[in-house]
Structure formats: structure tokens, C-alpha cells
Write a protein that holds these residues in place. Sequence first.
Motif, PDB file in Angstrom:
ATOM      1  N   ASN A  64       0.854  -1.181   0.000  1.00 21.54           N
ATOM      2  CA  ASN A  64       0.000   0.000   0.000  1.00 21.54           C
ATOM      3  C   ASN A  64       0.891   1.231   0.000  1.00 21.54           C
ATOM      4  N   ARG A  65       0.720   2.076  -1.003  1.00 19.89           N
ATOM      5  CA  ARG A  65       1.492   3.312  -1.160  1.00 19.89           C
ATOM      6  C   ARG A  65       2.998   3.065  -1.236  1.00 19.89           C
ATOM      7  N   ALA A  66       3.391   1.921  -1.778  1.00 23.34           N
ATOM      8  CA  ALA A  66       4.809   1.568  -1.840  1.00 23.34           C
ATOM      9  C   ALA A  66       5.524   2.160  -3.051  1.00 23.34           C
ATOM     10  N   ALA A  67       4.793   2.708  -3.996  1.00 24.77           N
ATOM     11  CA  ALA A  67       5.366   3.411  -5.145  1.00 24.77           C
ATOM     12  C   ALA A  67       6.369   2.559  -5.914  1.00 24.77           C
ATOM     13  N   PHE A  68       6.027   1.312  -6.189  1.00 30.07           N
ATOM     14  CA  PHE A  68       6.894   0.475  -7.010  1.00 30.07           C
ATOM     15  C   PHE A  68       6.883   1.009  -8.442  1.00 30.07           C
ATOM     16  N   THR A  69       8.033   1.073  -9.059  1.00 33.11           N
ATOM     17  CA  THR A  69       8.130   1.536 -10.438  1.00 33.11           C
ATOM     18  C   THR A  69       7.888   0.366 -11.387  1.00 33.11           C
ATOM     19  N   ASN A  70       7.704   0.686 -12.664  1.00 26.85           N
ATOM     20  CA  ASN A  70       7.580  -0.365 -13.669  1.00 26.85           C
ATOM     21  C   ASN A  70       8.808  -1.265 -13.629  1.00 26.85           C
ATOM     22  N   THR A  86      -0.712  -7.735  -5.157  1.00 22.51           N
ATOM     23  CA  THR A  86      -1.689  -6.691  -4.874  1.00 22.51           C
ATOM     24  C   THR A  86      -0.953  -5.398  -4.562  1.00 22.51           C
ATOM     25  N   LEU A  87      -1.192  -4.381  -5.369  1.00 25.04           N
ATOM     26  CA  LEU A  87      -0.597  -3.064  -5.144  1.00 25.04           C
ATOM     27  C   LEU A  87      -1.726  -2.058  -4.954  1.00 25.04           C
ATOM     28  N   TRP A  88      -1.928  -1.651  -3.705  1.00 26.76           N
ATOM     29  CA  TRP A  88      -2.938  -0.654  -3.374  1.00 26.76           C
ATOM     30  C   TRP A  88      -2.297   0.715  -3.479  1.00 26.76           C
ATOM     31  N   HIS A  89      -2.930   1.637  -4.147  1.00 31.94           N
ATOM     32  CA  HIS A  89      -2.485   3.035  -4.192  1.00 31.94           C
ATOM     33  C   HIS A  89      -0.980   3.109  -4.431  1.00 31.94           C
ATOM     34  N   ASN A  90      -0.543   2.642  -5.576  1.00 28.89           N
ATOM     35  CA  ASN A  90       0.884   2.527  -5.865  1.00 28.89           C
ATOM     36  C   ASN A  90       1.505   3.883  -6.218  1.00 28.89           C
ATOM     37  N   TYR A  91       1.451   4.764  -5.255  1.00 28.50           N
ATOM     38  CA  TYR A  91       2.106   6.063  -5.367  1.00 28.50           C
ATOM     39  C   TYR A  91       2.522   6.465  -3.962  1.00 28.50           C
ATOM     40  N   PRO A  92       3.469   7.384  -3.835  1.00 28.04           N
ATOM     41  CA  PRO A  92       3.939   7.768  -2.496  1.00 28.04           C
ATOM     42  C   PRO A  92       2.825   8.345  -1.638  1.00 28.04           C
ATOM     43  N   ALA A  93       2.909   8.104  -0.335  1.00 25.42           N
ATOM     44  CA  ALA A  93       1.938   8.652   0.608  1.00 25.42           C
ATOM     45  C   ALA A  93       1.889  10.171   0.469  1.00 25.42           C
ATOM     46  N   PRO A  99       2.664   8.732 -10.807  1.00 25.96           N
ATOM     47  CA  PRO A  99       4.114   8.821 -10.918  1.00 25.96           C
ATOM     48  C   PRO A  99       4.546   8.618 -12.371  1.00 25.96           C
ATOM     49  N   ALA A 100       5.554   9.330 -12.810  1.00 27.84           N
ATOM     50  CA  ALA A 100       6.036   9.228 -14.185  1.00 27.84           C
ATOM     51  C   ALA A 100       6.622   7.857 -14.486  1.00 27.84           C
ATOM     52  N   ASP A 101       7.071   7.149 -13.464  1.00 28.60           N
ATOM     53  CA  ASP A 101       7.736   5.863 -13.670  1.00 28.60           C
ATOM     54  C   ASP A 101       6.839   4.660 -13.370  1.00 28.60           C
ATOM     55  N   TYR A 102       5.514   4.872 -13.355  1.00 31.59           N
ATOM     56  CA  TYR A 102       4.605   3.751 -13.168  1.00 31.59           C
ATOM     57  C   TYR A 102       3.328   3.937 -13.974  1.00 31.59           C
ATOM     58  N   LYS A 115       2.606 -19.502 -11.821  1.00 35.22           N
ATOM     59  CA  LYS A 115       1.606 -19.609 -10.749  1.00 35.22           C
ATOM     60  C   LYS A 115       0.869 -18.303 -10.476  1.00 35.22           C
ATOM     61  N   LEU A 116       1.249 -17.226 -11.135  1.00 35.56           N
ATOM     62  CA  LEU A 116       0.602 -15.936 -10.891  1.00 35.56           C
ATOM     63  C   LEU A 116      -0.813 -15.953 -11.462  1.00 35.56           C
ATOM     64  N   GLU A 117      -1.789 -15.969 -10.557  1.00 38.75           N
ATOM     65  CA  GLU A 117      -3.190 -16.063 -10.951  1.00 38.75           C
ATOM     66  C   GLU A 117      -4.003 -14.832 -10.595  1.00 38.75           C
ATOM     67  N   ARG A 118      -3.524 -14.029  -9.628  1.00 38.49           N
ATOM     68  CA  ARG A 118      -4.316 -12.879  -9.172  1.00 38.49           C
ATOM     69  C   ARG A 118      -3.454 -11.626  -9.124  1.00 38.49           C
ATOM     70  N   VAL A 119      -3.952 -10.575  -9.773  1.00 37.59           N
ATOM     71  CA  VAL A 119      -3.295  -9.270  -9.728  1.00 37.59           C
ATOM     72  C   VAL A 119      -4.355  -8.225  -9.429  1.00 37.59           C
ATOM     73  N   THR A 120      -4.064  -7.392  -8.446  1.00 40.94           N
ATOM     74  CA  THR A 120      -4.940  -6.269  -8.117  1.00 40.94           C
ATOM     75  C   THR A 120      -4.104  -5.000  -8.149  1.00 40.94           C
ATOM     76  N   LEU A 121      -4.542  -4.035  -8.926  1.00 43.08           N
ATOM     77  CA  LEU A 121      -3.917  -2.716  -8.993  1.00 43.08           C
ATOM     78  C   LEU A 121      -5.002  -1.706  -8.643  1.00 43.08           C
ATOM     79  N   ALA A 122      -5.097  -1.395  -7.380  1.00 43.78           N
ATOM     80  CA  ALA A 122      -6.170  -0.534  -6.896  1.00 43.78           C
ATOM     81  C   ALA A 122      -5.641   0.875  -6.682  1.00 43.78           C
ATOM     82  N   GLY A 123      -6.134   1.817  -7.459  1.00 43.30           N
ATOM     83  CA  GLY A 123      -5.649   3.184  -7.338  1.00 43.30           C
ATOM     84  C   GLY A 123      -4.214   3.297  -7.798  1.00 43.30           C
ATOM     85  N   GLY A 124      -3.826   2.483  -8.777  1.00 46.69           N
ATOM     86  CA  GLY A 124      -2.432   2.418  -9.175  1.00 46.69           C
ATOM     87  C   GLY A 124      -2.097   3.033 -10.515  1.00 46.69           C
ATOM     88  N   TRP A 125      -2.976   3.811 -11.082  1.00 47.41           N
ATOM     89  CA  TRP A 125      -2.667   4.552 -12.297  1.00 47.41           C
ATOM     90  C   TRP A 125      -2.355   3.666 -13.490  1.00 47.41           C
TER      91      TRP A 125
END
Length: 146
Positions: A64-70, A86-93, A99-102, A115-125
Motif C-alpha cells: 500500500n502506497r509503496a510506489a513500485f516503479t515499472n 496486490t498493489l494498493w495506491h501505488n504512489y507515495p503517501a 508517478p512518471a515511472d509507473y 503460478k501468478l493467478e491474481r493481480v490487483t492494482l487498486a488506485g495504481g494509475w
Amino acid sequence: PAERAAVDPLAARFTGPPTAAPDRTTGVTTLGLRGLKENDPGKEGATASVAVDAAGHVVAVTANRAAFTNDEHKHFAAFPGLTTLTLWHNYPAGKKARPADYDGTGLAHLTGLAKLERVTLAGGWLTDDGLAAAAKLPHLKDFQAW
């Protein structure tokens, strides 16, 4: 060792040491991370957890809010047992701008994860290009984005 090498740079992004919460029923241990060094210094707004099974394989990553880049998605590709990302709100707090890099295109790094079956990008642009990258995940059963 390859999975550990991929977890280390993810954990190094956070201020505190990982906390471990074992679940004796499932055999999964969850490593908890708090407070981004770069984007959230000294605050508790950013979190991540890495679930590791009894054999030592990463099976889930939630943030949550971890701001992982592409580009940082390549670290997730080192987890062959990863079933859920699962990446919730993938931008800085404290920020609401994309973000320009995501934009979600980093999901292209994950096409080799059987094995990757589930991906959630909530509020992640997620952009159209990011959605196209998600469509190429070969074993995806559940995809959520908003």
C-alpha cells in the motif's frame, strides 16, 4: 537464494526491519515492511508484506502506497511461486498524481510466472499500455483494477 536476493532490495526500500508473522495453520510466514525511506521518510503510510511458504518461496506480495516503479516489477519476477500480487495506491503517501515511472507496463516482467493467478492494482494509475501488459500474463484468473 534468488528469491532472497529479490526480497532484499524490496525490503531495503523501507525504514524498519521486517517483522515476521508465522501462521502455523498454513505454514506461511508474512514479512511486514513499513515506511518508505525515499518517499515516506519516518512515516507509516507505506506498507508491504511478503508471504513466504514453508519451503521458503514467496507466494504473495501486497503493498500500500509503496510506489513500485515499472522497472521494480522485475524483482517480483524472481518469485516462481508467486500466486498473488496486490498493489494498493501505488504512489507515495501524500501524493495523488500518477508517478512518471509507473503505468502498469512493468507487469510485462511477470509473464514467466506460471503460478501468478491474481493481480490487483487498486488506485495504481494503470494505463492502456499497462492493461495490455496485464492481458499477456498467461495464467491470470483474477485481475482487478480501479
